[in-house]
Design a protein around this motif. Structure first.
Motif, PDB file in Angstrom:
ATOM      1  N   PRO A  92     -21.710 -84.274 -55.071  1.00  0.00           N
ATOM      2  CA  PRO A  92     -20.254 -84.481 -55.088  1.00  0.00           C
ATOM      3  C   PRO A  92     -19.526 -83.681 -54.014  1.00  0.00           C
ATOM      4  CG  PRO A  92     -21.073 -84.177 -57.310  1.00  0.00           C
ATOM      5  CD  PRO A  92     -22.218 -83.880 -56.391  1.00  0.00           C
ATOM      6  N   CYS A  95     -19.583 -85.698 -50.829  1.00  0.00           N
ATOM      7  CA  CYS A  95     -19.123 -87.092 -50.879  1.00  0.00           C
ATOM      8  C   CYS A  95     -17.796 -87.245 -50.143  1.00  0.00           C
ATOM      9  CB  CYS A  95     -18.970 -87.525 -52.339  1.00  0.00           C
ATOM     10  SG  CYS A  95     -18.423 -89.238 -52.537  1.00  0.00           S
ATOM     11  N   GLU A  96     -17.695 -88.271 -49.300  1.00  0.00           N
ATOM     12  CA  GLU A  96     -16.473 -88.522 -48.533  1.00  0.00           C
ATOM     13  C   GLU A  96     -15.881 -89.908 -48.851  1.00  0.00           C
ATOM     14  OE1 GLU A  96     -17.368 -87.945 -44.437  1.00  0.00           O
ATOM     15  OE2 GLU A  96     -17.474 -85.754 -44.621  1.00  0.00           O
ATOM     16  N   ARG A  97     -16.218 -90.417 -49.989  1.00  0.00           N
ATOM     17  CA  ARG A  97     -15.784 -91.756 -50.382  1.00  0.00           C
ATOM     18  C   ARG A  97     -14.301 -91.778 -50.764  1.00  0.00           C
ATOM     19  NH1 ARG A  97     -19.092 -95.547 -54.642  1.00  0.00           N
ATOM     20  NH2 ARG A  97     -17.449 -97.040 -55.186  1.00  0.00           N
ATOM     21  N   GLU A  98     -13.668 -92.922 -50.578  1.00  0.00           N
ATOM     22  CA  GLU A  98     -12.318 -93.149 -51.102  1.00  0.00           C
ATOM     23  C   GLU A  98     -12.422 -94.039 -52.332  1.00  0.00           C
ATOM     24  OE1 GLU A  98      -8.448 -94.095 -48.815  1.00  0.00           O
ATOM     25  OE2 GLU A  98      -9.108 -96.049 -49.589  1.00  0.00           O
ATOM     26  N   ALA A 123     -15.213 -82.648 -56.093  1.00  0.00           N
ATOM     27  CA  ALA A 123     -15.557 -83.374 -54.864  1.00  0.00           C
ATOM     28  C   ALA A 123     -14.388 -83.268 -53.895  1.00  0.00           C
ATOM     29  CB  ALA A 123     -15.871 -84.832 -55.185  1.00  0.00           C
ATOM     30  N   VAL A 126     -13.419 -86.082 -51.306  1.00  0.00           N
ATOM     31  CA  VAL A 126     -13.124 -87.428 -51.783  1.00  0.00           C
ATOM     32  C   VAL A 126     -11.629 -87.692 -51.698  1.00  0.00           C
ATOM     33  CG1 VAL A 126     -12.900 -88.730 -53.947  1.00  0.00           C
ATOM     34  CG2 VAL A 126     -15.117 -87.844 -53.262  1.00  0.00           C
ATOM     35  N   GLN A 127     -11.268 -88.943 -51.412  1.00  0.00           N
ATOM     36  CA  GLN A 127      -9.868 -89.363 -51.426  1.00  0.00           C
ATOM     37  C   GLN A 127      -9.637 -90.289 -52.619  1.00  0.00           C
ATOM     38  OE1 GLN A 127      -8.975 -91.200 -47.642  1.00  0.00           O
ATOM     39  NE2 GLN A 127      -8.446 -89.251 -46.710  1.00  0.00           N
ATOM     40  N   GLU A 286     -22.116 -92.774 -57.182  1.00  0.00           N
ATOM     41  CA  GLU A 286     -20.808 -92.179 -56.906  1.00  0.00           C
ATOM     42  C   GLU A 286     -19.763 -92.683 -57.895  1.00  0.00           C
ATOM     43  OE1 GLU A 286     -21.441 -91.587 -52.087  1.00  0.00           O
ATOM     44  OE2 GLU A 286     -20.162 -93.194 -52.827  1.00  0.00           O
ATOM     45  N   MET A 290     -17.479 -90.596 -60.638  1.00  0.00           N
ATOM     46  CA  MET A 290     -16.034 -90.750 -60.802  1.00  0.00           C
ATOM     47  C   MET A 290     -15.688 -91.051 -62.258  1.00  0.00           C
ATOM     48  SD  MET A 290     -13.515 -93.307 -61.190  1.00  0.00           S
ATOM     49  CE  MET A 290     -14.236 -94.812 -60.530  1.00  0.00           C
TER      50      MET A 290
END
Length: 308
Positions: A92, A95-98, A123, A126-127, A286, A290
């Motif tokens: 986490p 992690c660079e996920r949106e 995280a 994360v966005q 991922e 969330m």
């Protein structure tokens, strides 16, 4: 069709061309030269046996086929991204996920701040993107969830989709404190005769409490329709209007607005807020992370005595 004979880069080009409706703008968007994208358009026209983009004055229009492909491209690219973004190991902190969440302003006000804070702790890269849902989105939720991570919505609108319950809320009525028609208690007759503020009010978009009321033969005299739950109190203040509001939200109304909370004068089914997602996301590590964070935040909200 043999996918091995297809250049999947053309899918990215097709998406850019259909969205921009301009070779020049699409090339700029993709950081490609205009001749390179013109060549891609030529290949796409040959493959589909269709012009896709046709000139109309100084601009281009989509052909009927291109209009159909526009949404399909977005769905296909989203699926491709999910495939190649999958990893065997998930950290986490890296992690660079949106994550995109569709919700009402009510759901956002109840869970949004705590959820965003929890995600930032676990995280930090994360966005979180919160977007307002609408009746059209809800009517096409299965397709929309292919390109969106989750939608927060009460039971009664969706079915046959993976989901988890977040919290339960009660419906209450709200009215101005100086409403002359309401004295000792709010009555069923008040519901029939006073003007209403409601949300959405389309054939497929209504609160379950409103539908239950109509089944009891109470037809609201609608005076104001709003897409925002949070604005209802302001629409009530200083008027003779009434509305049905979630109790968690009603308890947050500023005293300065001069609005009072009344029990609903009939047995109303509680609201159960849930998070819904597409089956494709079930095993996404991922996405599971969330959901775990969201479940933890929802549990704390459900057990908070100040929000029940």
């Amino acid at each position: 069709m043999n996918l091995g004979n297809l250049d999947l880069n053309l899918l990215v080009s097709l998406d850019a061309l259909l969205r921009e409706r301009s070779v020049t703008r699409a090339a700029s968007r993709m950081n490609l030269s205009q001749p390179a994208l013109s060549a891609a358009l030529g290949k796409l026209r040959k493959h589909f046996a269709d012009e896709l983009l046709v000139r109309s004055g100084n601009s281009y229009l989509l052909t009927p086929l291109a209009s159909q492909l526009l949404e399909r491209c977005a769905l296909a690219l989203s699926d491709v991204e999910r495939v190649f973004a999958a990893t065997a190991h998930f950290d986490p902190a890296e992690c660079e996920r949106e994550f995109t969440i569709l919700t009402s302003d009510y759901g956002l006000s109840i869970l949004g701040p705590d959820f965003a804070a929890a995600m930032a702790r676990h995280a930090p890269r994360v966005q979180i993107r919160f977007e307002q849902h609408s009746p059209d989105i809800i009517d096409h939720a299965f397709e929309r969830l292919r390109v969106t991570d989750t939608i927060w919505l009460p039971h009664g609108f969706l079915s046959d989709l993976p989901h988890m319950d977040l919290y339960t809320d009660r419906w209450v009525c709200v009215a101005a404190t100086n409403n002359p028609a309401i004295t000792e208690e709010l009555t069923v007759e008040n519901l029939r005769t006073l003007p209403w503020v409601v949300n959405y009010q389309t054939p497929t978009a209504y609160t379950p409490a409103t539908r239950q009321m109509e089944l009891l033969g109470i037809t609201p005299q609608i005076q104001v329709i709003t897409d925002s739950f949070i604005t209802i109190a302001a629409m009530i203040s200083g008027t003779d209007r009434i509305a049905l509001v979630q109790e968690r939200l009603a308890r947050r109304i500023s005293p300065e607005l001069g609005v009072i909370i009344w029990p609903v004068p009939f047995d109303v089914v509680p609201l159960v807020e849930a998070a819904w997602w597409h089956p494709l996301s079930d095993r996404d590590v991922e996405h599971r992370f969330m959901r775990d964070v969201l479940a933890s935040v929802a549990e704390s909200v459900s057990t908070d005595p100040h929000t029940t």
